[in-house]
Design a protein around this motif. Structure first.
Motif, PDB file in Angstrom:
ATOM      1  N   ILE A 136     -15.643  36.829 -15.041  1.00  0.00           N
ATOM      2  CA  ILE A 136     -14.661  37.750 -14.068  1.00  0.00           C
ATOM      3  C   ILE A 136     -15.702  36.392 -13.097  1.00  0.00           C
ATOM      4  CG2 ILE A 136     -15.066  39.720 -12.018  1.00  0.00           C
ATOM      5  CD1 ILE A 136     -15.627  41.589 -14.191  1.00  0.00           C
ATOM      6  N   PRO A 137     -15.028  36.143 -11.998  1.00  0.00           N
ATOM      7  CA  PRO A 137     -16.102  35.449 -11.415  1.00  0.00           C
ATOM      8  C   PRO A 137     -16.895  36.486  -9.978  1.00  0.00           C
ATOM      9  CG  PRO A 137     -13.672  35.287 -10.786  1.00  0.00           C
ATOM     10  CD  PRO A 137     -13.629  35.992 -11.538  1.00  0.00           C
ATOM     11  N   GLN A 138     -18.179  35.150  -9.874  1.00  0.00           N
ATOM     12  CA  GLN A 138     -19.700  35.137  -9.103  1.00  0.00           C
ATOM     13  C   GLN A 138     -20.213  34.565  -8.793  1.00  0.00           C
ATOM     14  OE1 GLN A 138     -23.085  37.373 -11.986  1.00  0.00           O
ATOM     15  NE2 GLN A 138     -21.217  36.342 -13.713  1.00  0.00           N
ATOM     16  N   SER A 139     -21.475  35.058  -7.728  1.00  0.00           N
ATOM     17  CA  SER A 139     -22.129  33.181  -7.385  1.00  0.00           C
ATOM     18  C   SER A 139     -22.757  32.630  -7.944  1.00  0.00           C
ATOM     19  CB  SER A 139     -23.169  34.329  -6.400  1.00  0.00           C
ATOM     20  OG  SER A 139     -23.906  34.983  -6.814  1.00  0.00           O
ATOM     21  N   GLU A 140     -22.614  33.197  -9.074  1.00  0.00           N
ATOM     22  CA  GLU A 140     -23.779  32.753 -10.025  1.00  0.00           C
ATOM     23  C   GLU A 140     -23.108  32.129 -11.287  1.00  0.00           C
ATOM     24  OE1 GLU A 140     -26.818  30.991  -9.329  1.00  0.00           O
ATOM     25  OE2 GLU A 140     -26.713  31.895  -7.561  1.00  0.00           O
ATOM     26  N   PHE A 141     -23.154  30.284 -12.011  1.00  0.00           N
ATOM     27  CA  PHE A 141     -22.608  30.169 -13.132  1.00  0.00           C
ATOM     28  C   PHE A 141     -22.693  31.525 -14.207  1.00  0.00           C
ATOM     29  CE2 PHE A 141     -22.855  25.743 -12.005  1.00  0.00           C
ATOM     30  CZ  PHE A 141     -21.427  25.560 -12.351  1.00  0.00           C
ATOM     31  N   PRO A 142     -22.172  31.831 -14.903  1.00  0.00           N
ATOM     32  CA  PRO A 142     -22.755  33.268 -15.919  1.00  0.00           C
ATOM     33  C   PRO A 142     -23.185  32.844 -16.874  1.00  0.00           C
ATOM     34  CG  PRO A 142     -19.945  32.389 -16.360  1.00  0.00           C
ATOM     35  CD  PRO A 142     -20.746  30.999 -14.903  1.00  0.00           C
ATOM     36  N   ASN A 145     -23.617  28.641 -18.752  1.00  0.00           N
ATOM     37  CA  ASN A 145     -23.663  28.336 -17.712  1.00  0.00           C
ATOM     38  C   ASN A 145     -21.249  27.653 -17.702  1.00  0.00           C
ATOM     39  OD1 ASN A 145     -23.921  25.403 -19.371  1.00  0.00           O
ATOM     40  ND2 ASN A 145     -25.937  25.542 -16.969  1.00  0.00           N
ATOM     41  N   VAL A 146     -21.417  26.785 -19.162  1.00  0.00           N
ATOM     42  CA  VAL A 146     -20.350  26.269 -19.964  1.00  0.00           C
ATOM     43  C   VAL A 146     -19.365  27.463 -19.476  1.00  0.00           C
ATOM     44  CG1 VAL A 146     -21.077  24.162 -20.782  1.00  0.00           C
ATOM     45  CG2 VAL A 146     -20.275  26.670 -22.048  1.00  0.00           C
ATOM     46  N   GLY A 147     -19.269  28.597 -19.252  1.00  0.00           N
ATOM     47  CA  GLY A 147     -18.761  29.746 -19.766  1.00  0.00           C
ATOM     48  C   GLY A 147     -18.033  29.761 -17.475  1.00  0.00           C
ATOM     49  N   TRP A 148     -17.978  28.856 -16.952  1.00  0.00           N
ATOM     50  CA  TRP A 148     -17.445  28.300 -15.481  1.00  0.00           C
ATOM     51  C   TRP A 148     -15.705  28.291 -16.006  1.00  0.00           C
ATOM     52  CZ3 TRP A 148     -14.558  24.544 -13.578  1.00  0.00           C
ATOM     53  CH2 TRP A 148     -15.331  23.353 -13.748  1.00  0.00           C
ATOM     54  N   THR A 149     -15.372  27.339 -16.826  1.00  0.00           N
ATOM     55  CA  THR A 149     -14.684  26.865 -17.482  1.00  0.00           C
ATOM     56  C   THR A 149     -13.395  27.876 -17.972  1.00  0.00           C
ATOM     57  OG1 THR A 149     -14.967  25.885 -19.586  1.00  0.00           O
ATOM     58  CG2 THR A 149     -15.530  24.701 -17.386  1.00  0.00           C
ATOM     59  N   LEU A 150     -14.356  28.687 -18.697  1.00  0.00           N
ATOM     60  CA  LEU A 150     -13.561  29.820 -19.492  1.00  0.00           C
ATOM     61  C   LEU A 150     -12.631  31.336 -17.917  1.00  0.00           C
ATOM     62  CD1 LEU A 150     -15.307  30.572 -22.433  1.00  0.00           C
ATOM     63  CD2 LEU A 150     -13.786  28.762 -21.973  1.00  0.00           C
ATOM     64  N   ILE A 151     -13.187  31.249 -16.515  1.00  0.00           N
ATOM     65  CA  ILE A 151     -13.221  32.339 -16.248  1.00  0.00           C
ATOM     66  C   ILE A 151     -11.429  30.806 -15.293  1.00  0.00           C
ATOM     67  CG2 ILE A 151     -13.338  32.671 -13.429  1.00  0.00           C
ATOM     68  CD1 ILE A 151     -16.674  32.698 -14.537  1.00  0.00           C
ATOM     69  N   HIS A 152     -11.454  30.044 -15.674  1.00  0.00           N
ATOM     70  CA  HIS A 152     -10.368  29.441 -15.018  1.00  0.00           C
ATOM     71  C   HIS A 152      -9.408  29.517 -16.431  1.00  0.00           C
ATOM     72  CE1 HIS A 152     -11.464  27.019 -11.090  1.00  0.00           C
ATOM     73  NE2 HIS A 152     -13.058  27.306 -11.735  1.00  0.00           N
ATOM     74  N   GLU A 153      -9.826  29.804 -17.379  1.00  0.00           N
ATOM     75  CA  GLU A 153      -8.768  29.747 -18.419  1.00  0.00           C
ATOM     76  C   GLU A 153      -8.424  30.703 -18.427  1.00  0.00           C
ATOM     77  OE1 GLU A 153      -7.445  27.684 -20.508  1.00  0.00           O
ATOM     78  OE2 GLU A 153      -8.711  26.372 -20.326  1.00  0.00           O
ATOM     79  N   VAL A 154      -9.193  32.516 -18.070  1.00  0.00           N
ATOM     80  CA  VAL A 154      -8.274  33.567 -18.087  1.00  0.00           C
ATOM     81  C   VAL A 154      -7.525  33.994 -17.282  1.00  0.00           C
ATOM     82  CG1 VAL A 154      -9.505  36.601 -18.266  1.00  0.00           C
ATOM     83  CG2 VAL A 154     -10.462  34.382 -19.554  1.00  0.00           C
ATOM     84  N   TYR A 155      -8.128  32.824 -16.061  1.00  0.00           N
ATOM     85  CA  TYR A 155      -6.739  33.640 -14.912  1.00  0.00           C
ATOM     86  C   TYR A 155      -5.474  32.970 -14.955  1.00  0.00           C
ATOM     87  CZ  TYR A 155      -4.912  31.482  -9.883  1.00  0.00           C
ATOM     88  OH  TYR A 155      -3.928  31.766  -8.989  1.00  0.00           O
TER      89      TYR A 155
END
Length: 456
Positions: A136-142, A145-155
């Motif tokens: 789920i998006p939040q102010s910090e990286f997961p 930290n490479v998980g930020w790209t998976l936030i986009h993927e799930v979207y």
């Protein structure tokens, strides 16, 4: 039909990111040792984060390709979402969980000290970890930290699932409408270089890379394949030019710039490579690979990288793309000569290339595990080198920044070998069995009511 060229490109995308982070960690270790020599990895790999852009384009292509024969409706849409979610989350949880255990061991519990606050950006640790694990998006990286790209993927998956509810013939218009909405929102200032909340995620320009890949998928699945071999060569040169010429990372680059610099050539490359798969003309990948390797090596020898002046990057890029293009032409010319005068030798060359392509496809199979595991492996390796490098006797091998190339070479080779080994083991022992398990579960859940063929 497994798209071998596309799967190989997944491996290339993951390797670009690995080499970029290998360079970053090497530079940090050199600085920590109070030394200043340049690392062994540089050149085009300075901009290796472009592997993420290539991943996004491939993702858009694959979403369209795997649903090309899917009937519209809720059942098929839910099945698609189930397949994608079970592909992402279990593997993500394993690696994110490993980092969480490390942080608990390093920072202790309860998670209310300064170290935890620094890691979570001041958020309550429970909330931070929950959002990290759920992507789920939040102010910090997961947490990883490479998980930020998976936030986009799930979207991407969630929105594409909704599109599957409509008739297939509507898909081009729906994708175009999605692109218009994203573009309009981004131009109105609703985006940010990091997707820190739902709004900035929805309107992030990098979504356009997914849509570029989807457009390539629509073209290929509708039989619109044109000059795949030539376009593969041109797209390879275009992407390498972007990797060479792109300089300092800016806010513009992290939003729109990535789409223009890397998304467009990546989309052309995916479209062309998929065309090679459909036409069974994989041999065209050989001159593309040869030209790419020549450009990478020559650019590295110039000493230029993303931190160099624009003039230095421009000169290095012009030189390398010229030589790389000539190398491609030479490979094509020799291939033609062999085909005319010694076809049996050409056939042996094809056999060698087939083995090379199969290896690249296997790397593509491991790419998700490689992407998620590499920072964990390389960070641990960096700690080991830091401890061993304190010994003067071991300094030539393990003190990064020590005079000579041996320490840099050992770090780079060891890092690559360990990350590849870890990703292979993770794929074979965890990801692949889970994929099989969830595949069987999906068939049971969604296809049990379908009539079975009569026994022969």
């Amino acid at each position: 039909m497994k798209l071998q060229s596309i799967q190989a490109l997944r491996g290339v995308a993951a390797l670009l990111v690995v080499l970029m982070h290998l360079r970053v960690l090497e530079a940090k270790s050199i600085a920590d040792n109070g030394l200043s020599e340049p690392g062994i990895i540089g050149g085009l790999f300075t901009n290796g984060y472009a592997g993420v852009d290539l991943f996004f384009v491939i993702s858009g292509f694959i979403m369209v390709y795997v649903t090309r024969n899917t009937a519209p409706g809720a059942r098929a849409a839910i099945e698609f979402l189930f397949a994608r979610i079970t592909r992402i989350y279990p593997v993500w949880w394993a690696f994110a969980g490993a980092v969480t255990l490390y942080m608990i061991a390093a920072y202790g519990l309860p998670a209310d000290n300064a170290d935890w606050a620094n890691a979570t950006g001041g958020q309550p640790a429970a909330s931070y970890l929950l959002k990290s694990f759920l992507l789920i998006p939040q102010s910090e990286f997961p947490i990883l930290n490479v998980g930020w790209t998976l936030i986009h993927e799930v979207y991407f998956y969630l929105v594409f699932t909704l599109l599957l509810l409509a008739p297939r013939g509507w898909l081009p218009a729906l994708l175009a409408g999605w692109a218009v909405i994203v573009t309009a929102g981004a131009l109105l200032g609703l985006s940010s270089h990091n997707a820190t909340n739902l709004v900035t995620l929805i309107f992030h320009p990098m979504t356009l890379e997914f849509l570029l890949g989807a457009a390539a998928g629509l073209a290929v699945t509708n039989g619109l394949v044109w000059r795949s071999g030539l376009l593969t060569l041109l797209a390879t040169l275009w992407l390498l030019i972007a990797l060479g010429y792109q300089g300092e990372e800016t806010v513009f680059l992290l939003e729109w710039g990535r789409v223009f610099w890397f998304g467009l050539p990546a989309a052309l490359l995916v479209y062309a490579a998929a065309g090679l798969d459909f036409e069974n003309r994989h041999i065209w990948l050989f001159p593309a690979l040869a030209g790419a390797l020549v450009m990478i090596a020559l650019y590295l020898l110039t000493g230029a990288d993303g931190t160099s002046s624009e003039e230095a990057r421009r000169a290095a890029t012009l030189l390398t793309v010229t030589v790389g293009g000539v190398a491609m032409l030479i490979i094509i010319w020799f291939g033609w000569l062999l085909g005319q005068g010694a076809p049996e030798r050409l056939n042996r060359t094809r056999s060698f290339f087939r083995h090379l392509l199969n290896g690249a496809v296997k790397l593509g199979d491991w790419s998700f595990a490689l992407y998620l595991s590499h920072l964990i492996v390389l960070s641990a390796l960096r700690l080991v080198f830091g401890m061993l490098g304190r010994s003067d006797a071991l300094a030539p091998l393990f003190r990064l920044g020590h005079p000579g190339l041996m320490d840099n070479l050992v770090f780079a080779v060891t890092g690559l070998v360990l990350t590849l080994l870890t990703s292979w083991l993770s794929y074979r022992m965890y990801e692949q069995p889970l994929t099989i398990l969830f595949g069987r579960l999906r068939k049971t859940m969604f296809h049990r009511d379908q009539p079975q063929p009569a026994p022969a």
